[in-house]
Design a protein around this motif. Structure first.
Motif, PDB file in Angstrom:
ATOM      1  N   PRO A  60      52.474  58.677  13.675  1.00 41.24           N
ATOM      2  CA  PRO A  60      52.139  60.104  13.789  1.00 41.24           C
ATOM      3  C   PRO A  60      53.325  61.005  13.494  1.00 41.24           C
ATOM      4  N   LEU A  64      51.710  63.218  10.556  1.00 39.60           N
ATOM      5  CA  LEU A  64      51.095  64.488  10.954  1.00 39.60           C
ATOM      6  C   LEU A  64      52.019  65.641  10.585  1.00 39.60           C
ATOM      7  N   TRP A 170      51.341  68.593  15.665  1.00 42.63           N
ATOM      8  CA  TRP A 170      51.450  67.386  16.484  1.00 42.63           C
ATOM      9  C   TRP A 170      52.541  66.458  15.979  1.00 42.63           C
ATOM     10  N   GLY A 171      52.797  66.508  14.692  1.00 38.37           N
ATOM     11  CA  GLY A 171      53.852  65.665  14.128  1.00 38.37           C
ATOM     12  C   GLY A 171      55.185  65.923  14.795  1.00 38.37           C
ATOM     13  N   ALA A 174      55.237  64.359  18.283  1.00 38.67           N
ATOM     14  CA  ALA A 174      55.409  62.908  18.157  1.00 38.67           C
ATOM     15  C   ALA A 174      56.850  62.576  17.781  1.00 38.67           C
TER      16      ALA A 174
END
Lengths: 209, 204
Positions: A60, A64, A170-171, A174
């Motif tokens: 991710p 992402l 979201w990347g 993460a």
């Protein structure tokens, strides 16, 4: 042959009687102050757990979108790889390769190696490649630059905030989690213990045959 | 000129990779534990460090005089050097970030170049110094080196994100030179063997 009761300091070469500090204690070289050993609690188990978590988070964090920006109506999102590609397309091939290695390939290789090594040690499986993996991991350590990349993101965002509104994806979260995990991984890894376990596994394997 | 307390003088070689001690009387060529090549000190430490250091000195000049990135706004280009980018950050009131970039991309590389030069001179001319203090200096140099890559990573993000039709950021030739300086000084620090400082001390 090598299991002497002595150690030497890697930075000043002082010959020392092997220190066996307990968990939570540190051994420093009395002459130059180098941190000789710092045993960690359940180093193999923790390394194995953190490697699994890191390996999962790596995807991710890389796939992402991390940061999105809208300049004059044009929306654009960035991931680790798109920065490399942008540099490559501008003809900055050398810089693109360096960024790719330090922020994508080396972290992936490093985390895979620690997963492989700690996995083998955790399940007591001997493997003739363990020694080579351990050496590779040792040499790669300095070239994994995720935390430096994080600072780069912060500075870039501060610069961009003045121009246009940013959106964090979201990347990025993460990626932050991945940095925390890799930091815990490198600080919790007891190199001397790992080498001893690898040596022990190799010997047991030779006896079995 | 090895002092008595040194492991080498007592007949031990420490493996670079796994750290185990090996007796020199057996004339081993490879480490029994990890099979890597054994060397009493890093091989050709001073020559290699000098070579990397000279290359980075020369690249440090283009890294600072050429633009590291150009901001194209509506067709008009605005090139920035490393120092120019910092001045702009501080001018626009972002002082902590400006200072961070100042430390990472100007103070760290330049003090690294000077520090490694001093370490080399000290090891070569066998200066009698406070070896502990110099070892700490080496440790700091080896630790901070990688943080200079900050500028390069920042550019890769900016180049990627600011790429609409009217506003565009383009990386400049100084980026390549600067990345090379950071990597070469890291190699230089890695090849320098701080034990050489201790080998030369007579009054230990």
């Amino acid at each position: 042959m090598n299991s002497t009761n002595y150690d030497s300091c890697p930075e000043c070469d002082l010959l020392l009687r092997s220190a066996h500090p307990k968990i939570g204690e540190k051994a420093h070289c009395p002459r130059c102050g180098f941190l000789l050993s710092r045993p960690r609690k359940q180093s193999v188990e923790r390394t194995f757990a953190l490697s699994i978590a890191g390996f999962i988070l790596f995807f991710p964090a890389n796939l992402l979108p991390m940061v999105g920006i809208t300049i004059l109506g044009n929306a654009n999102t960035g991931i680790l790889m798109s920065g490399v590609i942008a540099l490559f397309n501008e003809g900055m091939v050398a810089v693109a390769i360096v960024v790719f290695l330090a922020s994508i390939l080396f972290p992936l290789v490093h985390i895979s190696l620690s997963l492989l090594i700690s996995g083998h040690l955790y399940f007591n499986r001997p493997n003739r490649y363990l020694v080579g993996w351990m050496r590779w991991m040792h040499h790669l350590d300095e070239w994994v630059m995720l935390e430096v990349y994080m600072l780069g993101i912060i500075v870039a965002c501060v610069k961009l905030m003045a121009i246009a509104p940013l959106k964090f994806g979201w990347g990025l979260y993460a990626f932050i989690a991945l940095i925390i995990i890799t930091t815990m991984l490198t600080s919790g890894l007891d190199t001397e213990l790992f080498w001893q376990r690898i040596e022990q596994l190799g010997k047991e394997n030779n006896l079995a045959h | 000129m090895h002092t008595k307390a040194n492991a080498l003088a007592q007949g031990f070689i420490r493996c670079h990779d796994c750290g185990c001690l090996v007796k020199t009387v057996d004339h081993p060529s490879a480490c029994p534990r990890c099979d890597s090549q054994l060397h009493p000190r890093r091989p050709h430490s001073l020559q290699r460090t000098t070579a990397f250091l000279f290359s980075s000195f020369f690249l440090y000049i283009p890294a600072n005089i050429f633009p590291i990135m150009t901001v194209n706004q509506f067709g008009a280009g605005d090139p920035h050097t490393i120092a120019g980018g910092i001045i702009e950050l501080i001018d626009s009131g972002m002082i902590p970030i400006g200072l961070l970039v100042l430390v990472a991309s100007i103070l760290v590389p330049s003090s690294k170049l000077i520090g490694i030069t001093l370490l080399l001179l000290c090891a070569h001319f066998r200066w009698q110094i406070n070896a502990r203090r110099w070892t700490v200096m080496y440790r700091v140099i080896a630790f901070v080196g990688r943080w200079s890559m900050l500028d390069i990573f920042m550019i890769s993000i900016l180049v990627d994100l600011v790429n609409s039709g009217s506003v565009q950021i383009i990386a400049g030739p100084a980026a390549t030179a600067f990345a090379a300086v950071v990597i070469l000084t890291m190699f230089a620090a890695e090849n320098f063997d701080p034990r050489l400082l201790w080998d030369n001390q007579q009054n230990l």
